[in-house]
Design an enzyme around this catalytic site. Structure first.
Site, PDB file in Angstrom:
ATOM      1  N   CYS A  41       0.828  -1.214   0.000  1.00  0.00           N
ATOM      2  CA  CYS A  41       0.000   0.000   0.000  1.00  0.00           C
ATOM      3  C   CYS A  41       0.860   1.261   0.000  1.00  0.00           C
ATOM      4  CB  CYS A  41      -0.920  -0.035   1.226  1.00  0.00           C
ATOM      5  SG  CYS A  41      -1.520   1.558   1.768  1.00  0.00           S
ATOM      6  N   GLY A  42       0.657   2.115  -1.004  1.00  0.00           N
ATOM      7  CA  GLY A  42       1.451   3.344  -1.134  1.00  0.00           C
ATOM      8  C   GLY A  42       1.272   4.297   0.030  1.00  0.00           C
ATOM      9  N   HIS A  43       0.015   4.463   0.504  1.00  0.00           N
ATOM     10  CA  HIS A  43      -0.235   5.357   1.641  1.00  0.00           C
ATOM     11  C   HIS A  43       0.435   4.822   2.906  1.00  0.00           C
ATOM     12  CE1 HIS A  43      -2.896   8.003  -0.490  1.00  0.00           C
ATOM     13  NE2 HIS A  43      -3.681   7.006  -0.868  1.00  0.00           N
ATOM     14  N   CYS A  44       0.491   3.493   3.032  1.00  0.00           N
ATOM     15  CA  CYS A  44       1.165   2.887   4.193  1.00  0.00           C
ATOM     16  C   CYS A  44       2.670   3.179   4.141  1.00  0.00           C
ATOM     17  CB  CYS A  44       0.944   1.373   4.214  1.00  0.00           C
ATOM     18  SG  CYS A  44      -0.789   0.871   4.263  1.00  0.00           S
TER      19      CYS A  44
END
Length: 480
Positions: A41-44
């Site tokens: 996950c990019g936001h993670c």
């Protein structure tokens, strides 16, 4: 020892929990923040260094933990995790609620410090009170006649519900607040000492009977005062109302006198306009420079040390003060008089109007949005795109073919706008790309979000159903 975290090896202060040990480990901590994540996950990945830094700063105060949902699906499903990252607060192993605070290290630290220990700090002396209210944030302090006070019980319910947002303390000796005029049970709201000003009271008294709704309203209406310090942590709250912001070198740690020099001049003018529905704030220019450039086209070298003043309304309308801020405040007065008299021209970020616009897909910029999209005689299908967006590039030949098929129809326009280079009107919700809206003739205030397929045939089927007039398709192209 080294830990592997989102593709990087380094020492970690974040606890790693999983299906086998989550309940046992979470129950060991009075307060625990847990991030449910997926490694892809990019936001993670974006949150990871901030979360790590926050864990290090909070070490010894309260722990931060993480659960990899790709290998611990049972735990993630049990707590209703359906997106990443999801952050939740646990108390003694039980879920207490979602984490709705900032996603920066300092923001997480500030938010979670309020979660540690009791929701209201017990003050035993005047020295305790002085120490508690000497804070960077506002303080809400209740004074009660004893431990068995019914009003204290209500106050503690409010502090428990609002601990995420405000700092609370209480004393069971009303004499503790004697120097602030406390002569009976009451609640005092102390504004941050750095924001003390001759233009408003620094301490505000609440004397009604305590209830959740009335005390919450009192705090919300008074906590920020006449001209608060806008930061990345409180901007969403402050921008919930029409807001004038003065941007300059705001630095309360290293330059208190210089910071309040300009703020006092703004407050002097603000007192004349404070009952007109406009809020005021000061903000550090450097902290918001990227936003100023993006939203108002202001470069970092413009303005020098003089405050730069903008107004942003709840509807998203923007205004920028063109006249230089004068030390006597007269230029700010004139700007506000023009604003309330509706003489100001809204600031709209726009690309230049294209010299020619003869292609089947019409190019819209902010300055031509009304002319093209809001043409009352035409139905318009408008795509909001970003130049770097892969999905937009995939759609481009399909959208162009659609435009060619309908190029002979005088009643419909196929259009596109670069939403990164032009302000999107407030009644269009554009969060991702591409976002497509159908705007029917005669109903320009009711744009309809297109949620259908992305093939030419899908668009044609939709338009045949929704268009005001029967479609006129170019028969020279393959009939669908």
């Amino acid at each position: 020892f080294l830990k592997y975290y989102y593709g990087i090896y380094f020492g970690s202060d974040v606890l790693e929990l999983g299906d086998s040990d989550f309940d046992r480990s979470a129950a060991m901590h009075e307060t625990l923040l847990v991030e449910f994540f997926a490694p892809w996950c990019g936001h993670c990945q974006q949150l990871a260094p901030e979360y790590e830094a926050a864990a290090t700063k909070l070490k010894g105060t309260l722990p931060l933990a993480k659960v990899d949902c790709t290998v611990n699906s049972e735990t993630c499903e049990r707590f209703g995790v359906n997106g990443y990252p999801t952050l939740k607060i646990f108390r003694n192993g039980d879920e207490a609620g979602s984490y709705d605070g900032p996603r920066t290290a300092d923001g997480i630290v500030s938010y979670m410090k309020k979660q540690a220990g009791p929701s209201s700090v017990s003050l035993l002396s005047e020295a305790d009170l002085d120490s508690f209210v000497d804070s960077y944030e506002a303080s809400v302090v209740g004074f009660f006649s004893g431990e068995d006070s019914t009003q204290l019980a209500e106050f503690l319910k409010v502090s428990s519900a609002l601990r995420d947002s405000y700092r609370f303390a209480h004393s069971t000796d009303v004499g503790t607040g004697l120097k602030y005029g406390v002569d009976g049970e009451c609640v005092l709201l102390f504004r941050p000492p750095r924001l003390n000003s001759k233009f408003e009271e620094n301490v505000v008294k609440y004397t009604e009977s305590i209830s959740y709704s009335s005390l919450r309203t009192f705090i919300r209406d008074n906590v920020f005062g006449l001209c608060p310090h806008l930061t990345s942590e409180n901007k969403d709250i402050l921008r919930g109302s029409d807001l004038l912001t003065a941007y300059y070198n705001v630095d309360y740690l290293r330059n208190l006198k210089g910071t309040n020099y300009w703020r006092n001049r703004i407050m002097k003018v603000a007192t004349q306009f404070q009952d007109r529905g406009l809020s005021f704030a000061v903000a550090d220019r450097q902290e918001f420079q990227d936003e100023l450039e993006e939203e108002f086209g202001v470069g970092s070298s413009e303005g020098g040390d003089i405050p730069l003043v903008t107004i942003r309304t709840r509807e998203g309308h923007k205004y920028s003060m063109q006249e230089e801020f004068t030390r006597d405040g007269k230029s700010l007065e004139r700007f506000l008089e023009d604003y309330f008299a509706k003489r100001l021209k809204r600031y709209v970020k726009s690309e230049p109007v294209p010299e020619s616009n003869d292609d089947p897909v019409k190019v819209v910029v902010a300055d031509t949005f009304d002319e093209i999209v809001n043409d009352p005689e035409k139905d318009v299908l408008v795509e909001f795109y970003a130049p770097w967006c892969g999905h937009c590039k995939n759609l481009e030949p399909i959208y162009k073919e659609l435009g060619e098929k309908l190029s002979g129809d005088p009643n419909i326009v196929i259009a596109k706008m670069d939403a990164t280079a032009n302000d999107v009107p407030p009644n269009y919700d554009v969060q991702g790309f591409p976002t497509i809206y159908f705007v029917p003739s005669g109903q320009k205030d009711q744009p309809q979000r297109y949620e259908g397929g992305r093939e030419v045939s899908d668009f044609i089927t939709f338009l045949k159903k929704e268009a005001t007039n029967p479609l006129i398709l170019d028969e020279s192209r393959d009939e669908l």
